[in-house]
Scaffold this active site. Structure first.
Site, mmCIF file in Angstrom:
data_model
loop_
_atom_site.group_PDB
_atom_site.id
_atom_site.type_symbol
_atom_site.label_atom_id
_atom_site.label_comp_id
_atom_site.label_asym_id
_atom_site.label_seq_id
_atom_site.Cartn_x
_atom_site.Cartn_y
_atom_site.Cartn_z
ATOM 1 N N LYS A 12 -70.421 18.820 -31.664
ATOM 2 C CA LYS A 12 -70.044 19.581 -32.912
ATOM 3 C C LYS A 12 -70.884 19.395 -34.235
ATOM 4 C CE LYS A 12 -66.708 21.486 -35.650
ATOM 5 N NZ LYS A 12 -66.992 21.148 -36.998
ATOM 6 N N HIS A 27 -73.445 22.041 -33.664
ATOM 7 C CA HIS A 27 -72.719 23.298 -34.057
ATOM 8 C C HIS A 27 -72.919 23.477 -35.401
ATOM 9 C CE1 HIS A 27 -69.460 25.350 -35.618
ATOM 10 N NE2 HIS A 27 -69.442 26.111 -34.211
ATOM 11 N N ASN A 28 -72.581 22.537 -36.028
ATOM 12 C CA ASN A 28 -72.510 22.629 -37.478
ATOM 13 C C ASN A 28 -73.860 22.894 -38.201
ATOM 14 O OD1 ASN A 28 -70.062 22.248 -37.328
ATOM 15 N ND2 ASN A 28 -69.662 20.968 -39.074
ATOM 16 N N GLU A 37 -75.153 26.424 -37.486
ATOM 17 C CA GLU A 37 -74.216 27.022 -38.460
ATOM 18 C C GLU A 37 -74.824 26.999 -39.810
ATOM 19 O OE1 GLU A 37 -70.044 26.080 -40.844
ATOM 20 O OE2 GLU A 37 -70.076 25.900 -38.713
#
Length: 483
Positions: A183, A186-187, A190
């Site tokens: 995660k 992922h960020n 992003e």
């Protein structure tokens, strides 16, 4: 009273929407919040008419749960999570499960998995992406922690997760902190995606003189091709939004970006693991630079506005170049992110399924995009793939976009419009494909001033040499090691 399937603590936006999502899928959920008035407001408001059960103490929450109990925390990352865990431990029995669904730092999830295992309890640290909309209608869920806990929550998590081609965007990631690490990456991606889009926007407005309505149309068109993604989609929506006076709302927003730390953690992890995560690092630093608003204003007065001239090439041609720069740089961002996950897996002993991770990101999450299917295919074809750039699909995509990519960077330099993420992505690509880099000179410098030694191109790898560069330094060399 009928027992609840799962309990959830923390009724902020994400918590409330996850609970409603679970209830929609037939799960009976018990809820608790430290400010207990929020429980009543939720049960009498958004949850009215559902089977959701409100409780006013942790003891009451635990008491209404079926065995083995499953308690999910949707609270602020950090000490708050540890405090709730410490309060829950005496109330739970061996085999019960505590789930942390916040944006926790992955070492904390590793520590909590081991701590609770020693007490006979099971822990899951899971990343959840998709914001308010995703939580309500189907997020991407990235669980890790104690493998024995996964079968107990698998059906619930996969039921409420987003679906792509019938497959849930939720699979077991790996042991201990693996879920929160994925995660975090992922960020970080992003951060990179958002910065790249902002740089394209700045070049459209500043170099090409486009109106916000025109940019809205371009991003809408881009969202139907290889750039099809959630962030491109919402960018088109944002650019079309007008303020009360009819002007574009985005122009009224102060140009200082916030952050909550996951991008910084990604960069720090890359430094610790020795992975060149250059684009995401630049995206984090771009936010930091934006926060220096007062200093930037003074500097703008001191240096004046840059002299800009109308680009010689036509707008359509330059828009094609920006499209290619955005696409190629986005590929680099994901390539670097997957490099980081591979190195972390080696370091931590995790067995990550990279194609499965790409599948989890195809729906529900903020970075969902069309080409995640191509990433999944790349790792399905070669699970040991070192870098996405070595996959035929992405290698061809980069080759096709390269000329436009370089042209977009030249435009940014000529027009004095910063594009640090575009530039770092191209520099990484040029470095990655270079058989020889100037690090030979760097090693000579290190050996000159610090006797750090070097390897030779005409000797086997692993043999180290030192030169007495000045003639009076002696033959003693420093110990060779890498940090």
């Amino acid at each position: 009273m009928e027992k609840a399937d799962i309990g959830l603590i923390g009724l902020a936006v994400m918590g409330q929407n996850l609970v409603l999502n679970m209830a929609d899928h037939g799960y009976r959920v018990a809820v608790y919040n430290r400010t207990t008035s929020k429980v009543d407001e939720f049960v009498d408001g958004p949850a009215k008419g559902t089977t959701i059960v409100g409780t006013h103490s942790l003891e009451e929450l635990v008491g209404v749960l079926s065995v083995p109990r499953k308690v999910m925390l949707m609270v602020k990352a950090g000490d708050v999570v540890d405090r709730f865990i410490d309060m829950l431990v005496p109330l739970l029995d061996p085999g019960d499960v505590i789930i942390d669904g916040g944006n926790s730092h992955y070492p904390d999830s590793t520590r909590r998995t081991r701590y609770l295992r020693d007490k006979g309890l099971r822990f899951i640290g899971t990343g959840i992406s998709g914001g308010e909309e995703g939580a309500r209608n189907g997020p991407s869920i990235m669980p890790g922690g104690d493998p024995e806990a996964w079968p107990l929550v698998k059906d619930t998590f996969q039921s409420i997760a987003a679906k792509v081609d019938g497959e849930p965007c939720c699979q077991w990631v790996g042991q201990e902190g693996a879920g929160h690490f994925v995660k975090m990456v992922h960020n970080g991606i992003e951060y990179g995606d958002m910065q790249l889009i902002c740089e394209a926007y700045a070049l459209m407005a500043g170099a090409l003189g486009m109106s916000h309505d025109q940019m809205h149309e371009v991003f809408g068109r881009w969202n139907t091709g290889v750039l099809d993604s959630y962030l491109i989609e919402i960018t088109a929506d944002i650019l079309a939004k007008k303020d009360e006076d009819g002007e574009p709302l985005v122009t009224k927003i102060l140009d200082t970006a916030g952050q909550k730390g996951t991008g910084k953690w990604t960069g720090i992890s890359a430094l610790d693991l020795g992975v060149p995560l250059t684009l995401i690092g630049e995206a984090v630093f771009a936010r930091v630079l934006s926060s220096l608003k007062d200093e930037r204003t003074r500097a703008a007065v001191r240096f004046g506005a840059p002299q800009r001239r109308t680009p010689e090439a036509g707008r359509d041609s330059l828009l094609d170049a920006l499209h290619d720069a955005l696409y190629a740089s986005k590929i680099i961002s994901y390539a670097q992110g997957f490099m980081l996950m591979r190195e972390a897996a080696r370091d931590q002993g995790w067995e990550l399924n990279y194609g499965g991770i790409a599948l989890m990101w195809r729906g529900g999450c903020i970075i969902r995009s069309k080409f995640l299917g191509n990433i999944k295919s790349a790792f399905d074809n070669n699970p040991q793939l070192d870098n996405l750039l070595l996959d035929d699909f992405f290698a061809s995509a980069i080759e096709d976009a390269e000329a436009g990519w370089r042209r977009a960077l030249m435009l940014s330099v000529e027009q004095a419009i910063p594009a640090p993420a575009f530039a770092s992505a191209l520099a990484y690509f040029d470095g990655y494909r270079s058989e020889r880099l100037p690090a030979n000179l760097l090693q000579a410098q290190r050996d000159y001033f610090g006797a750090h030694t070097y390897e030779r191109v005409d000797r086997p790898r692993g043999e180290f040499f030192h030169t007495d560069w000045t003639g009076h330094g002696g033959k003693v060399a420093s110990t060779t090691y890498e940090v």
